[in-house]
Design a protein around this motif. Structure first.
Motif, PDB file in Angstrom:
ATOM      1  N   PRO A 100      -5.252  15.745 -21.155  1.00  0.00           N
ATOM      2  CA  PRO A 100      -6.468  15.674 -22.681  1.00  0.00           C
ATOM      3  C   PRO A 100      -5.139  15.119 -24.223  1.00  0.00           C
ATOM      4  O   PRO A 100      -4.682  15.962 -24.193  1.00  0.00           O
ATOM      5  CB  PRO A 100      -6.882  16.400 -23.093  1.00  0.00           C
ATOM      6  CG  PRO A 100      -5.704  17.637 -21.766  1.00  0.00           C
ATOM      7  CD  PRO A 100      -4.430  16.148 -21.288  1.00  0.00           C
ATOM      8  N   THR A 101      -6.482  14.495 -24.899  1.00  0.00           N
ATOM      9  CA  THR A 101      -5.941  14.230 -26.113  1.00  0.00           C
ATOM     10  C   THR A 101      -6.968  14.673 -27.013  1.00  0.00           C
ATOM     11  O   THR A 101      -5.884  14.893 -28.568  1.00  0.00           O
ATOM     12  CB  THR A 101      -5.154  12.712 -26.440  1.00  0.00           C
ATOM     13  OG1 THR A 101      -6.621  11.831 -26.064  1.00  0.00           O
ATOM     14  CG2 THR A 101      -4.656  12.181 -25.650  1.00  0.00           C
ATOM     15  N   GLU A 102      -7.589  15.493 -26.885  1.00  0.00           N
ATOM     16  CA  GLU A 102      -7.917  16.700 -27.631  1.00  0.00           C
ATOM     17  C   GLU A 102      -8.683  17.840 -27.095  1.00  0.00           C
ATOM     18  O   GLU A 102      -9.003  17.923 -25.813  1.00  0.00           O
ATOM     19  CB  GLU A 102      -9.245  15.864 -28.387  1.00  0.00           C
ATOM     20  CG  GLU A 102     -10.042  15.012 -28.105  1.00  0.00           C
ATOM     21  CD  GLU A 102     -11.046  13.768 -28.373  1.00  0.00           C
ATOM     22  OE1 GLU A 102     -12.814  14.130 -29.223  1.00  0.00           O
ATOM     23  OE2 GLU A 102     -10.788  12.545 -28.848  1.00  0.00           O
ATOM     24  N   ALA A 103      -8.991  18.742 -27.864  1.00  0.00           N
ATOM     25  CA  ALA A 103      -9.861  20.100 -27.337  1.00  0.00           C
ATOM     26  C   ALA A 103     -10.746  19.568 -26.428  1.00  0.00           C
ATOM     27  O   ALA A 103     -11.298  20.048 -24.975  1.00  0.00           O
ATOM     28  CB  ALA A 103      -9.787  21.084 -28.338  1.00  0.00           C
ATOM     29  N   ALA A 104     -11.873  18.842 -26.806  1.00  0.00           N
ATOM     30  CA  ALA A 104     -13.237  18.470 -26.097  1.00  0.00           C
ATOM     31  C   ALA A 104     -12.254  17.792 -24.550  1.00  0.00           C
ATOM     32  O   ALA A 104     -13.374  18.500 -23.284  1.00  0.00           O
ATOM     33  CB  ALA A 104     -13.672  17.549 -26.475  1.00  0.00           C
ATOM     34  N   HIS A 105     -11.536  17.320 -24.385  1.00  0.00           N
ATOM     35  CA  HIS A 105     -10.819  16.789 -22.851  1.00  0.00           C
ATOM     36  C   HIS A 105     -10.200  18.092 -22.181  1.00  0.00           C
ATOM     37  O   HIS A 105     -11.073  18.066 -21.492  1.00  0.00           O
ATOM     38  CB  HIS A 105     -10.039  15.502 -22.994  1.00  0.00           C
ATOM     39  CG  HIS A 105     -10.648  14.721 -23.832  1.00  0.00           C
ATOM     40  ND1 HIS A 105      -9.358  13.674 -24.752  1.00  0.00           N
ATOM     41  CD2 HIS A 105     -11.202  13.978 -24.308  1.00  0.00           C
ATOM     42  CE1 HIS A 105      -9.374  12.821 -25.227  1.00  0.00           C
ATOM     43  NE2 HIS A 105     -10.881  12.869 -25.239  1.00  0.00           N
ATOM     44  N   VAL A 106      -9.930  18.958 -23.176  1.00  0.00           N
ATOM     45  CA  VAL A 106      -9.753  19.906 -22.142  1.00  0.00           C
ATOM     46  C   VAL A 106     -11.049  20.549 -21.772  1.00  0.00           C
ATOM     47  O   VAL A 106     -10.900  20.951 -20.705  1.00  0.00           O
ATOM     48  CB  VAL A 106      -8.772  21.690 -22.586  1.00  0.00           C
ATOM     49  CG1 VAL A 106      -7.589  22.390 -22.346  1.00  0.00           C
ATOM     50  CG2 VAL A 106      -7.657  20.072 -24.072  1.00  0.00           C
ATOM     51  N   ALA A 107     -11.791  20.680 -22.957  1.00  0.00           N
ATOM     52  CA  ALA A 107     -13.309  22.267 -22.370  1.00  0.00           C
ATOM     53  C   ALA A 107     -13.994  20.791 -20.981  1.00  0.00           C
ATOM     54  O   ALA A 107     -14.421  21.565 -20.126  1.00  0.00           O
ATOM     55  CB  ALA A 107     -13.889  21.658 -23.123  1.00  0.00           C
ATOM     56  N   ALA A 108     -13.572  19.955 -20.987  1.00  0.00           N
ATOM     57  CA  ALA A 108     -14.545  18.688 -19.772  1.00  0.00           C
ATOM     58  C   ALA A 108     -13.526  19.395 -18.462  1.00  0.00           C
ATOM     59  O   ALA A 108     -14.683  19.383 -17.381  1.00  0.00           O
ATOM     60  CB  ALA A 108     -14.552  17.239 -20.572  1.00  0.00           C
ATOM     61  N   ASP A 109     -12.478  19.812 -18.607  1.00  0.00           N
ATOM     62  CA  ASP A 109     -11.361  20.127 -17.055  1.00  0.00           C
ATOM     63  C   ASP A 109     -11.564  21.196 -16.895  1.00  0.00           C
ATOM     64  O   ASP A 109     -11.775  21.869 -15.840  1.00  0.00           O
ATOM     65  CB  ASP A 109     -10.266  19.339 -17.285  1.00  0.00           C
ATOM     66  CG  ASP A 109     -10.779  17.968 -17.236  1.00  0.00           C
ATOM     67  OD1 ASP A 109     -11.548  16.628 -17.011  1.00  0.00           O
ATOM     68  OD2 ASP A 109      -8.884  17.043 -16.667  1.00  0.00           O
TER      69      ASP A 109
END
Ligand code: TXA
Ligand code: MG
Length: 373
Positions: A154-163
């Motif tokens: 993840p390079t942004e928080a939205a990527h973290v949230a998606a996972d």
């Protein structure tokens, strides 16, 4: 579990937010936080049950060890055993920053963190939020990239949230990261220091700092020495490299570099060769896959982007700005997933400095399927 996502400005850190996150770390919980490379999924590195939660949240194989993040050089001694002269020289030049060193581990580090190895990976991240969290928690923080195992980092928080939504209590949202690919890993337990994972800090930079030779893990470079025909995508006329080390008995030394990794859900194939021929061949492949009813994406440099006709064409950045390509790569792979792309063809990005790191990640994402035209 409800996952909270709290914005935090790296230039003006809200101490109350850091205190709350640090309390979770001390209580043995997981907190995702930004670093300068990619987002990390943090837990108290010396607490076995906290570290084991990381494996559960990521679906990570338990033999894949974690990097211990520190905020002061002295803390290296808390997890390492033996002499740290070379690490000290590197720390002076590169820490805080995108370099991880592998050193002999101390007994204090639980096997949940080391994956049962006698060595330990340590890094001091160059991001104010990460450093504030480590300091405030009073812990050393074990943190892999905050993605589901096997997905792009993840390079942004939205990527973290998606996972990670529903799996962890807190994501600190410090915006997009600066570098976008994971730290360089240097193994100092070898007689000649060995790069286990290429990154922003290059072999030449390490050699200059250490004033000695540094080698690249041959298990990483072995890709491409055995060619197999990849008839599914190329009609049997072109060649695709096999997995790294195929036919040589070599495999990467870092356990995490052995898995297919950083991968989008779509099938990804990298094309190498003279740019005009690459474009021609990619366009031909796109047409033939679209004729099969597939949705096809292309990853291209800004300079050649307009040469392509596909369902989605992503501009990775100008070839002269390799930092931009590195920063965008994982986000592009995730975007293709969101757009339900079935097949991705990518140009190759052998840029002068970070090309090795960029291509290492791209080829891993592709499962080392490379077409040479
Ligand atoms: O930039 C980074 O390093 C990010 C941020 C969050 O700091 N972290 C990261 O962690 O990339 P992770 O877990 O995704 O990758 C760590 C890599 C894995 O390939 C793992 O196998 C390797 O480091 N590793 C950890 N400890 C090791 C050891 N003792 N010997 C060899 N490889 C090790
Ligand atoms: Mg990772």
């Amino acid at each position: 579990m409800h996952t909270r996502r709290i914005p935090i400005d790296p230039a003006n850190i809200d101490r109350a937010v850091i205190k709350e996150a640090a309390a979770l770390i001390r209580a043995g919980e997981l907190v995702a936080f930004p670093t300068e490379t990619v987002y990390g999924l943090g837990a108290d590195a010396l607490n076995a049950s906290a570290a084991s939660k990381i494996y559960a949240a990521k679906g990570r194989p338990s033999d894949n060890p974690l990097i211990v993040h520190i905020s002061r050089f002295e803390d290296l001694c808390a997890v390492a055993s033996g002499e740290a002269a070379r690490a000290g020289r590197l720390a002076e030049v590169f820490w805080p920053g995108p370099l991880t060193v592998i050193v002999p581990g101390s007994d204090k580090v639980p096997r949940e963190t080391t994956g049962g190895l006698k060595t330990v990976a340590v890094r001091m991240p160059g991001h104010p939020v990460a450093l504030a969290l480590i300091e405030e928690s009073g812990c050393l923080i074990a943190a892999p990239s905050a993605n589901t195992s096997g997905r792009p980092s993840p390079t942004e928080a939205a990527h973290v949230a998606a996972d990670m939504d529903g799996r962890i209590p807190l994501i600190l949202d410090g915006g997009a990261v600066g570098i976008g690919i994971e730290s360089t890993i240097l193994d100092l337990t070898e007689e000649i220091p060995l790069i286990l994972r290429p990154g922003y800090i290059t072999k030449e930079m390490l050699e200059e700092a250490l004033r000695e030779e540094v080698r690249m893990d041959p298990g990483l470079c072995a890709a491409g020495d055995k060619k197999t025909t990849y008839s599914e995508c190329c009609g049997g006329s072109l060649h695709v490299s096999a997995a790294p080390g195929a036919g040589t008995g070599l495999r990467p030394k870092a356990p995490g570099m052995r898995y297919r990794h950083y991968a989008p859900r779509a099938e990804l194939i990298v094309l190498e060769g003279e740019p005009g021929r690459v474009a021609e061949e990619i366009n031909r492949l796109v047409r033939s896959r679209q004729a099969e009813g597939k949705r096809v994406g292309v990853i291209a440099a800004d300079e050649t982007r307009s040469c392509y006709r596909a369902d989605v064409v992503a501009g990775a950045g100008a070839r002269a700005q390799e930092e931009v390509i590195a920063r965008r790569l994982y986000g592009i792979l995730r975007e293709f997933d969101d757009l339900n792309v079935d097949v991705i063809y990518s140009e190759s990005f052998d840029t002068p400095r970070m090309g090795l790191a960029i291509m290492n990640r791209l080829l891993k994402a592709a499962g080392h399927r490379v077409v040479h035209v």
